[in-house]
Design a protein around this motif. Structure first.
Motif, mmCIF file in Angstrom:
data_model
loop_
_atom_site.group_PDB
_atom_site.id
_atom_site.type_symbol
_atom_site.label_atom_id
_atom_site.label_comp_id
_atom_site.label_asym_id
_atom_site.label_seq_id
_atom_site.Cartn_x
_atom_site.Cartn_y
_atom_site.Cartn_z
ATOM 1 N N SER A 1 0.819 -1.223 0.000
ATOM 2 C CA SER A 1 0.000 0.000 0.000
ATOM 3 C C SER A 1 0.850 1.269 0.000
ATOM 4 O O SER A 1 0.560 2.211 -0.732
ATOM 5 C CB SER A 1 -0.927 0.022 1.220
ATOM 6 O OG SER A 1 -1.868 -0.998 1.134
ATOM 7 N N LYS A 2 1.875 1.272 0.851
ATOM 8 C CA LYS A 2 2.671 2.505 0.991
ATOM 9 C C LYS A 2 3.387 2.858 -0.325
ATOM 10 O O LYS A 2 3.367 4.009 -0.757
ATOM 11 C CB LYS A 2 3.692 2.368 2.125
ATOM 12 C CG LYS A 2 4.319 3.692 2.480
ATOM 13 C CD LYS A 2 5.211 3.609 3.681
ATOM 14 C CE LYS A 2 5.710 4.992 4.031
ATOM 15 N NZ LYS A 2 6.583 4.962 5.212
ATOM 16 N N GLN A 3 3.984 1.834 -0.938
ATOM 17 C CA GLN A 3 4.711 2.074 -2.190
ATOM 18 C C GLN A 3 3.738 2.522 -3.300
ATOM 19 O O GLN A 3 4.064 3.400 -4.101
ATOM 20 C CB GLN A 3 5.447 0.801 -2.652
ATOM 21 C CG GLN A 3 6.614 0.393 -1.754
ATOM 22 C CD GLN A 3 6.191 -0.527 -0.621
ATOM 23 O OE1 GLN A 3 5.084 -0.424 -0.111
ATOM 24 N NE2 GLN A 3 7.098 -1.405 -0.207
ATOM 25 N N ILE A 4 2.567 1.909 -3.306
ATOM 26 C CA ILE A 4 1.584 2.277 -4.333
ATOM 27 C C ILE A 4 1.065 3.700 -4.087
ATOM 28 O O ILE A 4 0.896 4.476 -5.032
ATOM 29 C CB ILE A 4 0.430 1.235 -4.372
ATOM 30 C CG1 ILE A 4 0.985 -0.090 -4.897
ATOM 31 C CG2 ILE A 4 -0.734 1.708 -5.245
ATOM 32 C CD1 ILE A 4 0.094 -1.280 -4.683
ATOM 33 N N TYR A 5 0.897 4.043 -2.807
ATOM 34 C CA TYR A 5 0.496 5.424 -2.476
ATOM 35 C C TYR A 5 1.543 6.419 -3.007
ATOM 36 O O TYR A 5 1.204 7.415 -3.657
ATOM 37 C CB TYR A 5 0.347 5.565 -0.954
ATOM 38 C CG TYR A 5 0.266 6.989 -0.475
ATOM 39 C CD1 TYR A 5 -0.916 7.721 -0.603
ATOM 40 C CD2 TYR A 5 1.377 7.627 0.088
ATOM 41 C CE1 TYR A 5 -0.992 9.035 -0.186
ATOM 42 C CE2 TYR A 5 1.308 8.939 0.513
ATOM 43 C CZ TYR A 5 0.125 9.639 0.375
ATOM 44 O OH TYR A 5 0.055 10.945 0.789
ATOM 45 N N ILE B 1 2.722 10.148 -9.753
ATOM 46 C CA ILE B 1 2.010 10.333 -11.036
ATOM 47 C C ILE B 1 1.156 11.599 -10.988
ATOM 48 O O ILE B 1 1.044 12.340 -11.968
ATOM 49 C CB ILE B 1 1.125 9.095 -11.362
ATOM 50 C CG1 ILE B 1 1.992 7.856 -11.542
ATOM 51 C CG2 ILE B 1 0.269 9.330 -12.605
ATOM 52 C CD1 ILE B 1 1.216 6.536 -11.639
ATOM 53 N N ARG B 2 0.556 11.845 -9.800
ATOM 54 C CA ARG B 2 -0.288 13.043 -9.659
ATOM 55 C C ARG B 2 0.540 14.317 -9.860
ATOM 56 O O ARG B 2 0.066 15.302 -10.430
ATOM 57 C CB ARG B 2 -0.918 13.044 -8.266
ATOM 58 C CG ARG B 2 -2.267 13.719 -8.230
ATOM 59 C CD ARG B 2 -2.885 13.637 -6.862
ATOM 60 N NE ARG B 2 -4.191 14.284 -6.864
ATOM 61 C CZ ARG B 2 -4.845 14.653 -5.788
ATOM 62 N NH1 ARG B 2 -4.326 14.428 -4.601
ATOM 63 N NH2 ARG B 2 -6.013 15.252 -5.882
ATOM 64 N N LYS C 1 -1.504 3.099 -11.869
ATOM 65 C CA LYS C 1 -2.207 3.595 -13.069
ATOM 66 C C LYS C 1 -3.623 3.019 -13.156
ATOM 67 O O LYS C 1 -4.572 3.719 -13.519
ATOM 68 C CB LYS C 1 -1.422 3.189 -14.336
ATOM 69 C CG LYS C 1 -0.235 4.059 -14.640
ATOM 70 C CD LYS C 1 -0.592 5.488 -14.973
ATOM 71 C CE LYS C 1 -0.857 5.708 -16.444
ATOM 72 N NZ LYS C 1 -1.041 7.156 -16.740
ATOM 73 N N GLN C 2 -3.762 1.732 -12.781
ATOM 74 C CA GLN C 2 -5.084 1.099 -12.818
ATOM 75 C C GLN C 2 -6.021 1.758 -11.784
ATOM 76 O O GLN C 2 -7.197 2.023 -12.068
ATOM 77 C CB GLN C 2 -4.947 -0.410 -12.533
ATOM 78 C CG GLN C 2 -6.257 -1.186 -12.645
ATOM 79 C CD GLN C 2 -6.909 -1.052 -14.010
ATOM 80 O OE1 GLN C 2 -6.276 -1.283 -15.030
ATOM 81 N NE2 GLN C 2 -8.184 -0.650 -14.039
ATOM 82 N N ILE C 3 -5.473 2.047 -10.599
ATOM 83 C CA ILE C 3 -6.286 2.693 -9.554
ATOM 84 C C ILE C 3 -6.746 4.071 -10.038
ATOM 85 O O ILE C 3 -7.901 4.454 -9.889
ATOM 86 C CB ILE C 3 -5.485 2.807 -8.220
ATOM 87 C CG1 ILE C 3 -5.291 1.414 -7.616
ATOM 88 C CG2 ILE C 3 -6.188 3.723 -7.224
ATOM 89 C CD1 ILE C 3 -4.332 1.362 -6.436
ATOM 90 N N ILE C 4 -5.814 4.817 -10.643
ATOM 91 C CA ILE C 4 -6.149 6.163 -11.144
ATOM 92 C C ILE C 4 -7.225 6.064 -12.227
ATOM 93 O O ILE C 4 -8.183 6.839 -12.245
ATOM 94 C CB ILE C 4 -4.879 6.873 -11.686
ATOM 95 C CG1 ILE C 4 -3.919 7.147 -10.534
ATOM 96 C CG2 ILE C 4 -5.234 8.176 -12.402
ATOM 97 C CD1 ILE C 4 -2.507 7.488 -10.957
ATOM 98 N N SER C 5 -7.067 5.062 -13.086
ATOM 99 C CA SER C 5 -8.044 4.885 -14.161
ATOM 100 C C SER C 5 -9.433 4.562 -13.582
ATOM 101 O O SER C 5 -10.449 5.068 -14.051
ATOM 102 C CB SER C 5 -7.515 3.794 -15.092
ATOM 103 O OG SER C 5 -8.535 3.115 -15.691
ATOM 104 N N ASP C 6 -9.475 3.735 -12.509
ATOM 105 C CA ASP C 6 -10.754 3.436 -11.838
ATOM 106 C C ASP C 6 -11.339 4.699 -11.191
ATOM 107 O O ASP C 6 -12.543 4.938 -11.243
ATOM 108 C CB ASP C 6 -10.570 2.356 -10.767
ATOM 109 C CG ASP C 6 -10.297 0.986 -11.392
ATOM 110 O OD1 ASP C 6 -10.496 0.849 -12.609
ATOM 111 O OD2 ASP C 6 -9.877 0.073 -10.653
ATOM 112 N N LEU C 7 -10.446 5.494 -10.580
ATOM 113 C CA LEU C 7 -10.912 6.739 -9.934
ATOM 114 C C LEU C 7 -11.529 7.698 -10.959
ATOM 115 O O LEU C 7 -12.501 8.394 -10.668
ATOM 116 C CB LEU C 7 -9.738 7.455 -9.263
ATOM 117 C CG LEU C 7 -9.404 7.098 -7.827
ATOM 118 C CD1 LEU C 7 -8.141 7.823 -7.406
ATOM 119 C CD2 LEU C 7 -10.550 7.455 -6.890
#
Lengths: 344, 83
Positions: B38-42, B48-49, B65-71
């Motif tokens: 989680s921490k590394q992905i955060y 990216i932001r 990138k997948q999380i951002i795309s879902d958001l």
């Protein structure tokens, strides 16, 4: 939820969110008010609140809920939401909706506002003002509340409606979902009377056995279906205790959130200060810096032990809801014959 | 008259729960993400932001990138990249 699951989801350092009563002032004298708000006008100072918010933000609290009394009557209310915007701490607002259009505008423009919860106890002026304005029954109060809700939903603000079920509105409940849908409301929370403060004094006027019969008779299912139809998220958990299936419900008090009162005291649950358990589960917060230590204070650890494990020697602990507060506010104890029950 | 309403996306990582929280104001939406990393992905999401043009080939980058795309199914990409 079993003990292992609860321990796994429990935040270790700080709660996920915190509920703060910023003032005891209120422009209404609702018959059911468990805090008897409006008579004594206390408030948390802006300096105290700023420090508190900053410490909470630094603990990575997800959001705070600003409540009262009526929070918009705090003399520094605008400065408070400005500050929350500045430090980027999200917040929910709980209100009676009786404030100026100018203030609606200010709230809507606040970038950290998550949602607004407005109290609405009827879909007609009579049923709403029955408990909100019992002396005057002024329909302006109903109309103003409705206008505020419309102003908020028109600007796509998430609005939750809180409704107390009483003797003059229980037979209107099935009409609520369509009405709330037309107002653009997203969520509806309904609950029974809490027999504390003015709620205790006025219980014979407000309560009716018909309400309890209604909820014992599959009524919750009907309401759920109607709310699904109108796309409204219904929270009826406060009634679970009287539908015959479960006496008390599991809530997040002390498990993922806690409450700070206008007297600068932290409690695992907002209702504790009105019960006999107040001395057992309270932490003084005269210095806002102490908010960092509250979550792991012995009072809060004791609370969680009770909620998660229950009383170690009790043979009935698997059947008990382990929440003395809910039993106390209903003035009932299902374990009256047990000498060592905490509730007694 | 109302001026334009500004909602906001706040992204938070909590070490004690090992979760990333995505808080979307005005909509009352709080989403959680949890994994061993989680921490590394955060950190990757925040990178990216700050730098939308960033391209990497690591697994954490692809997950981020997948999380951002879902958001961005809930909020607009401009809301994601504005702070």
């Amino acid at each position: 939820m079993n003990r292992k699951t609860l321990e796994n989801i429990l935040p270790k350092i700080a709660p996920l969110h915190v509920n703060i009563s910023i003032t005891s002032d209120c422009d209404l004298r609702c018959l059911h008010c468990y805090g008897s708000y409006g008579i004594v006008k206390k408030k948390l100072s802006i300096n105290y609140l700023k420090k508190l918010f900053l410490y909470l933000k630094n603990q990575n609290i997800i959001y705070v809920t600003i409540s009262g009394g009526e929070p918009t009557l705090h003399p520094d209310f605008k400065n408070i939401i400005n500050y929350l915007d500045n430090i980027e701490l999200p917040y929910c607002l709980t209100t009676n909706g009786l404030f100026s259009n100018q203030l609606v505008n200010k709230i809507v423009e606040s970038k950290m506002l998550l949602s607004v919860k407005v109290s609405l106890d009827g879909i007609t002026p009579l049923s709403h003002t029955f408990i909100r304005d019992p002396k005057r029954r002024n329909k302006i109060i109903f109309l103003k509340t409705i206008n505020t809700i419309k102003d908020l939903t028109n600007k796509n603000i998430f609005v939750t409606i809180g409704t107390l079920v009483h003797s003059k509105n229980y037979n209107q409940l099935l009409k609520f979902p369509e009405y709330l849908h037309k107002l653009g409301v997203n969520k509806w929370v309904i609950g029974p009377l809490l027999q504390k403060g003015r709620g205790h004094l006025n219980k014979t006027d407000i309560e009716s056995n018909a309400i309890f019969k209604l909820f014992c008779d599959g009524f919750s299912n009907k309401l759920n279906k109607l709310c699904d139809l109108y796309n409204i998220d219904l929270d009826i958990s406060d009634f679970k205790r009287i539908d015959g299936k479960k006496y008390v419900f599991e809530c997040g008090g002390g498990i993922h959130y806690y409450h700070i009162s206008v007297d600068k005291i932290a409690y695992p649950c907002p209702l504790i200060e009105y019960t006999k358990f107040k001395p057992d589960f309270s932490v003084k917060l005269t210095d806002p810096k102490r908010v960092i230590f509250v979550w792991n204070s012995y009072q809060f650890k004791y609370w969680r032990e009770q909620q998660i494990i229950g009383c170690p020697n009790c043979k009935l602990r698997s059947k008990c809801g382990r929440c003395p507060i809910q039993l106390d506010i209903l003035n009932k104890n299902i374990y009256d014959d047990i000498d060592y029950c905490l509730v007694k | 008259m109302f001026s334009e309403v500004i909602m906001m996306l706040k992204i938070l990582y909590r070490e004690d729960t090992n979760k990333i929280y995505f808080i979307i104001t005005h909509k009352n939406i709080i989403l959680e993400y949890s994994s061993k990393h989680s921490k590394q992905i955060y950190n990757q999401i925040q990178e990216i932001r700050n730098k939308p043009e960033l391209i990497k080939h690591t697994s954490n980058y692809l997950i981020a990138k997948q999380i951002i795309s879902d958001l961005c199914l809930i909020i607009s990409p401009s809301d994601f990249f504005s702070k």
